[in-house]
Write a protein that holds these residues in place. Sequence first.
Motif, PDB file in Angstrom:
ATOM      1  N   SER A   9       0.867  -1.105  -0.133  1.00  0.00           N
ATOM      2  CA  SER A   9       0.048  -0.027  -0.102  1.00  0.00           C
ATOM      3  C   SER A   9       0.845   1.380   0.043  1.00  0.00           C
ATOM      4  CB  SER A   9      -0.877   0.099   1.322  1.00  0.00           C
ATOM      5  OG  SER A   9      -0.415  -0.079   2.489  1.00  0.00           O
ATOM      6  N   GLN A  10       2.146   1.395   0.183  1.00  0.00           N
ATOM      7  CA  GLN A  10       2.967   2.166   0.467  1.00  0.00           C
ATOM      8  C   GLN A  10       3.365   2.662  -1.264  1.00  0.00           C
ATOM      9  OE1 GLN A  10       2.925   4.238   3.163  1.00  0.00           O
ATOM     10  NE2 GLN A  10       1.750   2.408   3.748  1.00  0.00           N
ATOM     11  N   ASP A  11       3.341   1.823  -2.065  1.00  0.00           N
ATOM     12  CA  ASP A  11       3.773   1.896  -3.348  1.00  0.00           C
ATOM     13  C   ASP A  11       2.936   2.534  -4.227  1.00  0.00           C
ATOM     14  OD1 ASP A  11       4.430   0.942  -6.214  1.00  0.00           O
ATOM     15  OD2 ASP A  11       6.138  -0.037  -4.942  1.00  0.00           O
ATOM     16  N   PRO A  12       3.406   3.746  -5.219  1.00  0.00           N
ATOM     17  CA  PRO A  12       2.320   4.345  -6.023  1.00  0.00           C
ATOM     18  C   PRO A  12       1.786   3.394  -7.073  1.00  0.00           C
ATOM     19  CG  PRO A  12       4.737   4.643  -6.568  1.00  0.00           C
ATOM     20  CD  PRO A  12       4.801   4.014  -5.282  1.00  0.00           C
ATOM     21  N   ARG A  13       2.332   2.258  -7.164  1.00  0.00           N
ATOM     22  CA  ARG A  13       1.607   1.359  -8.385  1.00  0.00           C
ATOM     23  C   ARG A  13       0.796   0.444  -7.658  1.00  0.00           C
ATOM     24  NH1 ARG A  13       7.390  -1.442  -9.567  1.00  0.00           N
ATOM     25  NH2 ARG A  13       7.406  -1.318  -7.446  1.00  0.00           N
ATOM     26  N   TYR A  14       0.399   0.446  -6.343  1.00  0.00           N
ATOM     27  CA  TYR A  14      -0.497  -0.336  -5.483  1.00  0.00           C
ATOM     28  C   TYR A  14      -1.965  -0.537  -6.195  1.00  0.00           C
ATOM     29  CZ  TYR A  14      -3.032  -2.058  -1.395  1.00  0.00           C
ATOM     30  OH  TYR A  14      -3.866  -2.977  -0.798  1.00  0.00           O
ATOM     31  N   ALA A  15      -2.570   0.732  -6.261  1.00  0.00           N
ATOM     32  CA  ALA A  15      -4.161   0.679  -6.668  1.00  0.00           C
ATOM     33  C   ALA A  15      -4.044   0.056  -8.041  1.00  0.00           C
ATOM     34  CB  ALA A  15      -4.260   2.363  -6.656  1.00  0.00           C
ATOM     35  N   THR A  16      -3.261   0.582  -9.025  1.00  0.00           N
ATOM     36  CA  THR A  16      -3.234   0.167 -10.484  1.00  0.00           C
ATOM     37  C   THR A  16      -3.394  -1.362 -10.547  1.00  0.00           C
ATOM     38  OG1 THR A  16      -2.414   2.302 -11.157  1.00  0.00           O
ATOM     39  CG2 THR A  16      -2.206   0.435 -12.642  1.00  0.00           C
ATOM     40  N   LEU A  17      -2.300  -1.970  -9.618  1.00  0.00           N
ATOM     41  CA  LEU A  17      -1.983  -3.293  -9.741  1.00  0.00           C
ATOM     42  C   LEU A  17      -2.876  -4.374  -9.197  1.00  0.00           C
ATOM     43  CD1 LEU A  17       2.073  -3.415  -9.994  1.00  0.00           C
ATOM     44  CD2 LEU A  17       0.467  -3.323 -11.758  1.00  0.00           C
ATOM     45  N   GLN A  18      -3.792  -3.730  -8.263  1.00  0.00           N
ATOM     46  CA  GLN A  18      -4.619  -4.657  -7.826  1.00  0.00           C
ATOM     47  C   GLN A  18      -5.813  -4.990  -8.760  1.00  0.00           C
ATOM     48  OE1 GLN A  18      -6.427  -4.303  -3.918  1.00  0.00           O
ATOM     49  NE2 GLN A  18      -5.380  -2.228  -3.532  1.00  0.00           N
TER      50      GLN A  18
END
Length: 557
Positions: A9-18
């Motif tokens: 959740s701290q990674d900026p790619r987190y929301a996209t890669l879900q």
Amino acid sequence: MSDFSLIDSQDPRYATLQKGFNLRFPSTGQGANAIYVCKTPQDVLDAANAALAHGHRITVRSGGHCYEGFVANKLPQDHGQPLAIIDLSLMTGLRYREACDIASPWNPAARYRFAAASGNQNWDGYLDLYKRANRTLPGGSCYSVGTGGHIVGGGYGLLSRLHGLTVDWLSGVDILVPQGPGSRQLVAKHVNLQSTGADRDLFIACRGGGGGNFGIILTYYYAELPKAPQEAYWLSLSYPWDSFGTGTAGRAAFARFMRAYWQWFADHDADWNSPDPAKANGGLFTLLKVQHRSTGDVVLNIQYTGLDGKVGGARDQPFLDFVATMNAAAGAAPGINLASNWHGPSRRVAEPAMRLLAHPVADAQKMDWLWLTQTINGSGNNQRGKYKSSYHKANFSDVEITALWEYLNGSDDPRLNQALVQIDSYGGRINRNDETANPTSVSQRASLLKSQFQVYWTNPADDAFHLKWIADLYDEYFAQYGGKPSYQPGSPFQGCYINYPDTDMKYTDASRSRIDPNWLHLYYGDKTAALIATKQRVDPDNLFHHEMSIPLAPPHA
């Protein structure tokens, strides 16, 4: 040494890669806690074991085209257990040795001609196979579908009437499975038809038993694959709804058209590989898009190649006969769409882009097969969607015709500008697979057509409307069989396709308060008991599960 990437959740790619192709998922607040992006089999093994050691439930993503939330969603019955997605999409590549001496790291004695990593996407696989070996796989044309999930579910496509299903060619797999009862660690093994006991059963389960049930497939192996066609025709015909007329007479005209479609395959399916090139029709694959009138016309897409992978001369006769039959049944000359894809709706074509049919061969696009495959290679936009499916053994009943006519042609509604029922040709070699000599977990081997009910939209506020619309259409279509395509003896249907999963099928009521004890049978037919037994032996602690996974015991109401 492993080199996976951990996305939290701290990674900026987190929301996209879900997210995957269907933006309905993950459901709000139900997404994954972590995504492990892997490039090698060792990455996958280490990432999966790390996630399991941290108490996560693990799911697997290849191309991200799962139609339901099996990969992206936590499950209520897991009571808050964290979720980790093992992402295989960077684990790509094809090994090819004409000498058929490719060995698995986990079984050096087993040898194959092809080995494909499960993170490959369809188009990359087709391109690699064609350029290196002049071979192909009879899978789907949606370019970004991951073969990791596509193949294991029994994938099919525009060459399946000619060459069968993807799993009919599958010779072996490398797979990660639970180490044993009580263990939360995975181990790698290689299984094929020469394996014994539970390992052989596991391989058969990987031939059409659906993804996410038993383990993580790392590599698919093939002893042989079919030669790629050299050339093919592509013809897209457009029949405006108004050309059928209105009222009772219009519905009757539409019924004649639909029944002619099924009847042609019923009359000609036995000749799929006839020695007479004027009869051999296995290279004919059709996609009939019965679209909502707000989406566009009724569109009939046709790909055709001869048994020898060429077109022209006597071998064109099945193509000519099919087009003539459908146009006669329609009672009006269609327009010609200059471009149309396989997946999803075909937009209404402006008048200047259409012309009346002159001659099927003259109006078809004759193309090199590889470039034709690239031309129609569309997956559509990432958006919200809902899907349902069915296999058809028999011709369309009055009830089915009426449901299509009323729900798709009843009125204009701008909210339904991406709604259709796509009815694909089936049969041919698919129905000739010898399940004794070449066993799979696909039980649908007697159908002539396969339907995919589809609706797409972009605004989350419209979810309820679209979900209700497609559920109502489906209920009306199968009203004579309790709202589902029964798999019982004597039924005109053969259930549903597991690669088009639909969680509605698991329940007997819209409120989802009662499990349908026969829902597994809809997808797996007479293979159901064997798959449950394999699940008990391979994954007795149910480490691999999702909302419609193979259970450890038959479901009860």
